[in-house]
Design an enzyme around this catalytic site. Structure first.
Site, PDB file in Angstrom:
ATOM      1  N   ARG A  47      -6.176  51.127  -5.902  1.00  0.00           N
ATOM      2  CA  ARG A  47      -6.557  49.926  -6.666  1.00  0.00           C
ATOM      3  C   ARG A  47      -7.449  50.291  -7.853  1.00  0.00           C
ATOM      4  O   ARG A  47      -8.340  51.129  -7.746  1.00  0.00           O
ATOM      5  CB  ARG A  47      -7.315  48.954  -5.768  1.00  0.00           C
ATOM      6  CG  ARG A  47      -7.917  47.803  -6.566  1.00  0.00           C
ATOM      7  CD  ARG A  47      -8.472  46.712  -5.721  1.00  0.00           C
ATOM      8  NE  ARG A  47      -9.608  47.115  -4.920  1.00  0.00           N
ATOM      9  CZ  ARG A  47     -10.257  46.292  -4.111  1.00  0.00           C
ATOM     10  NH1 ARG A  47      -9.845  45.052  -3.968  1.00  0.00           N
ATOM     11  NH2 ARG A  47     -11.280  46.728  -3.414  1.00  0.00           N
ATOM     12  N   ARG A  52     -17.551  35.210   6.114  1.00  0.00           N
ATOM     13  CA  ARG A  52     -17.306  36.513   6.745  1.00  0.00           C
ATOM     14  C   ARG A  52     -18.022  36.645   8.073  1.00  0.00           C
ATOM     15  O   ARG A  52     -17.863  37.672   8.742  1.00  0.00           O
ATOM     16  CB  ARG A  52     -17.836  37.599   5.823  1.00  0.00           C
ATOM     17  CG  ARG A  52     -16.820  38.208   4.905  1.00  0.00           C
ATOM     18  CD  ARG A  52     -17.542  39.217   4.065  1.00  0.00           C
ATOM     19  NE  ARG A  52     -16.730  40.322   3.710  1.00  0.00           N
ATOM     20  CZ  ARG A  52     -16.057  40.415   2.569  1.00  0.00           C
ATOM     21  NH1 ARG A  52     -16.073  39.427   1.713  1.00  0.00           N
ATOM     22  NH2 ARG A  52     -15.376  41.498   2.308  1.00  0.00           N
ATOM     23  N   ARG A  67     -15.858  49.297   6.092  1.00  0.00           N
ATOM     24  CA  ARG A  67     -15.567  47.877   5.792  1.00  0.00           C
ATOM     25  C   ARG A  67     -14.588  47.314   6.818  1.00  0.00           C
ATOM     26  O   ARG A  67     -14.713  46.166   7.245  1.00  0.00           O
ATOM     27  CB  ARG A  67     -15.013  47.737   4.372  1.00  0.00           C
ATOM     28  CG  ARG A  67     -16.089  47.852   3.298  1.00  0.00           C
ATOM     29  CD  ARG A  67     -15.525  48.240   1.940  1.00  0.00           C
ATOM     30  NE  ARG A  67     -14.609  47.281   1.373  1.00  0.00           N
ATOM     31  CZ  ARG A  67     -13.752  47.557   0.372  1.00  0.00           C
ATOM     32  NH1 ARG A  67     -13.721  48.778  -0.151  1.00  0.00           N
ATOM     33  NH2 ARG A  67     -12.956  46.635  -0.085  1.00  0.00           N
ATOM     34  N   ARG A 109     -13.493  50.724  -7.871  1.00  0.00           N
ATOM     35  CA  ARG A 109     -14.721  50.210  -7.263  1.00  0.00           C
ATOM     36  C   ARG A 109     -15.400  51.307  -6.449  1.00  0.00           C
ATOM     37  O   ARG A 109     -14.728  52.092  -5.779  1.00  0.00           O
ATOM     38  CB  ARG A 109     -14.378  49.008  -6.361  1.00  0.00           C
ATOM     39  CG  ARG A 109     -14.595  47.693  -7.084  1.00  0.00           C
ATOM     40  CD  ARG A 109     -14.103  46.519  -6.319  1.00  0.00           C
ATOM     41  NE  ARG A 109     -14.521  46.468  -4.942  1.00  0.00           N
ATOM     42  CZ  ARG A 109     -14.186  45.487  -4.098  1.00  0.00           C
ATOM     43  NH1 ARG A 109     -13.422  44.507  -4.522  1.00  0.00           N
ATOM     44  NH2 ARG A 109     -14.596  45.490  -2.861  1.00  0.00           N
TER      45      ARG A 109
HETATM   46  P1  AP5 Z   1      -6.868  42.736  -3.612  1.00  0.00           P
HETATM   47  O1  AP5 Z   1      -6.243  41.443  -4.026  1.00  0.00           O
HETATM   48  O2  AP5 Z   1      -7.892  43.351  -4.503  1.00  0.00           O
HETATM   49  O3  AP5 Z   1      -7.414  42.617  -2.107  1.00  0.00           O
HETATM   50  P2  AP5 Z   1      -8.716  41.905  -1.529  1.00  0.00           P
HETATM   51  O4  AP5 Z   1      -8.349  41.361  -0.192  1.00  0.00           O
HETATM   52  O5  AP5 Z   1      -9.282  40.952  -2.531  1.00  0.00           O
HETATM   53  O6  AP5 Z   1      -9.617  43.194  -1.362  1.00  0.00           O
HETATM   54  P3  AP5 Z   1     -11.203  43.410  -1.535  1.00  0.00           P
HETATM   55  O7  AP5 Z   1     -11.431  44.887  -1.377  1.00  0.00           O
HETATM   56  O8  AP5 Z   1     -11.699  42.803  -2.806  1.00  0.00           O
HETATM   57  O9  AP5 Z   1     -11.737  42.684  -0.317  1.00  0.00           O
HETATM   58  P4  AP5 Z   1     -13.097  42.878   0.330  1.00  0.00           P
HETATM   59  O10 AP5 Z   1     -13.115  41.713   1.232  1.00  0.00           O
HETATM   60  O11 AP5 Z   1     -13.342  44.188   0.967  1.00  0.00           O
HETATM   61  O12 AP5 Z   1     -14.091  42.920  -0.931  1.00  0.00           O
HETATM   62  P5  AP5 Z   1     -15.154  41.884  -1.497  1.00  0.00           P
HETATM   63  O13 AP5 Z   1     -15.256  42.090  -2.935  1.00  0.00           O
HETATM   64  O14 AP5 Z   1     -14.920  40.518  -0.967  1.00  0.00           O
HETATM   65  O15 AP5 Z   1      -5.666  43.781  -3.369  1.00  0.00           O
HETATM   66  C1  AP5 Z   1      -5.935  45.111  -2.990  1.00  0.00           C
HETATM   67  C2  AP5 Z   1      -4.904  46.040  -3.661  1.00  0.00           C
HETATM   68  O16 AP5 Z   1      -3.598  45.745  -3.139  1.00  0.00           O
HETATM   69  C3  AP5 Z   1      -4.806  45.862  -5.195  1.00  0.00           C
HETATM   70  O17 AP5 Z   1      -4.539  47.108  -5.756  1.00  0.00           O
HETATM   71  C4  AP5 Z   1      -3.593  44.907  -5.380  1.00  0.00           C
HETATM   72  O18 AP5 Z   1      -2.961  45.084  -6.637  1.00  0.00           O
HETATM   73  C5  AP5 Z   1      -2.708  45.349  -4.206  1.00  0.00           C
HETATM   74  N1  AP5 Z   1      -1.903  44.253  -3.673  1.00  0.00           N
HETATM   75  C6  AP5 Z   1      -2.281  42.956  -3.470  1.00  0.00           C
HETATM   76  N2  AP5 Z   1      -1.271  42.245  -2.931  1.00  0.00           N
HETATM   77  C7  AP5 Z   1      -0.234  43.140  -2.770  1.00  0.00           C
HETATM   78  C8  AP5 Z   1       1.098  43.019  -2.230  1.00  0.00           C
HETATM   79  N3  AP5 Z   1       1.546  41.850  -1.731  1.00  0.00           N
HETATM   80  N4  AP5 Z   1       1.859  44.142  -2.202  1.00  0.00           N
HETATM   81  C9  AP5 Z   1       1.396  45.329  -2.660  1.00  0.00           C
HETATM   82  N5  AP5 Z   1       0.154  45.505  -3.188  1.00  0.00           N
HETATM   83  C10 AP5 Z   1      -0.645  44.415  -3.229  1.00  0.00           C
HETATM   84  O19 AP5 Z   1     -16.488  42.404  -0.754  1.00  0.00           O
HETATM   85  C11 AP5 Z   1     -17.082  43.626  -1.110  1.00  0.00           C
HETATM   86  C12 AP5 Z   1     -18.431  43.736  -0.409  1.00  0.00           C
HETATM   87  O20 AP5 Z   1     -19.297  42.662  -0.839  1.00  0.00           O
HETATM   88  C13 AP5 Z   1     -18.388  43.618   1.118  1.00  0.00           C
HETATM   89  O21 AP5 Z   1     -18.118  44.861   1.743  1.00  0.00           O
HETATM   90  C14 AP5 Z   1     -19.804  43.110   1.415  1.00  0.00           C
HETATM   91  O22 AP5 Z   1     -20.747  44.166   1.345  1.00  0.00           O
HETATM   92  C15 AP5 Z   1     -20.100  42.183   0.242  1.00  0.00           C
HETATM   93  N6  AP5 Z   1     -19.735  40.779   0.523  1.00  0.00           N
HETATM   94  C16 AP5 Z   1     -18.790  40.045  -0.120  1.00  0.00           C
HETATM   95  N7  AP5 Z   1     -18.724  38.818   0.410  1.00  0.00           N
HETATM   96  C17 AP5 Z   1     -19.623  38.765   1.403  1.00  0.00           C
HETATM   97  C18 AP5 Z   1     -20.008  37.757   2.332  1.00  0.00           C
HETATM   98  N8  AP5 Z   1     -19.401  36.542   2.346  1.00  0.00           N
HETATM   99  N9  AP5 Z   1     -20.981  38.047   3.226  1.00  0.00           N
HETATM  100  C19 AP5 Z   1     -21.581  39.250   3.231  1.00  0.00           C
HETATM  101  N10 AP5 Z   1     -21.264  40.252   2.397  1.00  0.00           N
HETATM  102  C20 AP5 Z   1     -20.288  40.015   1.470  1.00  0.00           C
END
Ligand code: AP5
Length: 228
Positions: free
Chosen positions: A141, A104, A185, A174
């Site tokens: 979601r 990221r 975000r 969430r």
């Molecule tokens: P979904 O598949 O859940 O989307 P996603 O891209 O995985 O979304 P996230 O919110 O999980 O991503 P994020 O990057 O913000 O969160 P993360 O947990 O990594 O789909 C979303 C919705 O759309 C669902 O309802 C699904 O059913 C629907 N959908 C999917 N495909 C679809 C389609 N084609 N058509 C219609 N609907 C669809 O990160 C969270 C936090 O953790 C960050 O903010 C940060 O604080 C921390 N963090 C995580 N990784 C790091 C890192 N590497 N470095 C620093 N901090 C980090």
């Protein structure tokens, strides 16, 4: 950079297969990672899920990470590296893995490049979706509190309301899926993660897939890249 079409792939992928899913919050990284995991039998590593697991357990790392996640900010690299590289070293990653939500920052991308064995060329896929669609997806979601599987209350509802189809866990909203935190975000994504897209473009490793299509069509496009 290549841009894929939604066509079937024709060749078998090379193992170990390392796939990196980039893209803004809510574009569908977790949804596609789950499909890739089931199809190719490789591990799904979501740094967000790993951090949330630490939060659930109440570990010192989880307590520190929560302060950042609740505000929609990135967790410091040092904490993320600690959990990520420990996870990549586990047995189930020997055939390959999907990285969901990592890297990221450009520092994270450079560190991954240094740590990957030279013979492994990761498949970098940027999942593209406009900000306007992201808010709608995330506010609708629900996610399994046990295995992390994502559902959408309209487009991808669970078979039984409130229960995960995969593991029977309880579905939850969430805490960072509020409009205020989603906006933060997205801001962080544009400022700190979009440069990672440019980093891989510079290395000529970047592939892009449009995500404003049903998840099955997005998956076909990804399979086309994996199997080319
Ligand atoms: P979904 O598949 O859940 O989307 P996603 O891209 O995985 O979304 P996230 O919110 O999980 O991503 P994020 O990057 O913000 O969160 P993360 O947990 O990594 O789909 C979303 C919705 O759309 C669902 O309802 C699904 O059913 C629907 N959908 C999917 N495909 C679809 C389609 N084609 N058509 C219609 N609907 C669809 O990160 C969270 C936090 O953790 C960050 O903010 C940060 O604080 C921390 N963090 C995580 N990784 C790091 C890192 N590497 N470095 C620093 N901090 C980090």
């Amino acid at each position: 950079m290549t841009c894929s079409s939604a066509s079937e792939g024709s060749a078998r992928p090379k193992f170990p297969l390392v796939v990196v899913l980039l893209g803004p919050p809510g574009c569908g990284k977790g949804t596609q990672a789950q499909l890739l995991k089931d199809h190719y039998k490789i591990a799904h590593i979501s740094t967000g899920d790993l951090l949330r697991e630490h939060i659930r357990k109440g570990s010192p790392l989880g307590k520190r990470a929560q302060e950042y996640m609740d505000l929609g900010k990135l967790v410091p690299d040092s904490l993320v590296f600690e959990i990520l590289f420990e996870r990549i070293g586990q047995e189930d990653c020997s055939s390959g893995y999907i990285l969901d939500g990592f890297p990221r920052t450009v520092t994270q991308a450079e560190t991954l490049k240094q740590r990957l064995p030279k013979e492994i060329i990761p498949l970098i896929i940027n999942l593209k979706l406009d900000d306007s669609e992201i808010i709608e997806r995330l506010t609708q979601r629900v996610t399994c509190g046990k295995c992390g599987a994502p559902y959408h209350l309209i487009f991808a509802p669970p078979q039984k309301p409130g229960i995960c189809d995969r593991c029977g866990g309880m579905l939850i909203h969430r805490s960072d899926d509020t409009e205020a935190v989603i906006s933060q975000r997205l801001k962080v994504y544009h400022e700190q993660t979009e440069p990672v897209v440019a980093f891989y473009k510079g290395l000529k490793l970047l592939h892009e897939v449009a995500c404003n299509l049903p998840k099955e069509k997005v998956f076909l496009a990804i399979r086309g890249l994996v199997e080319t």
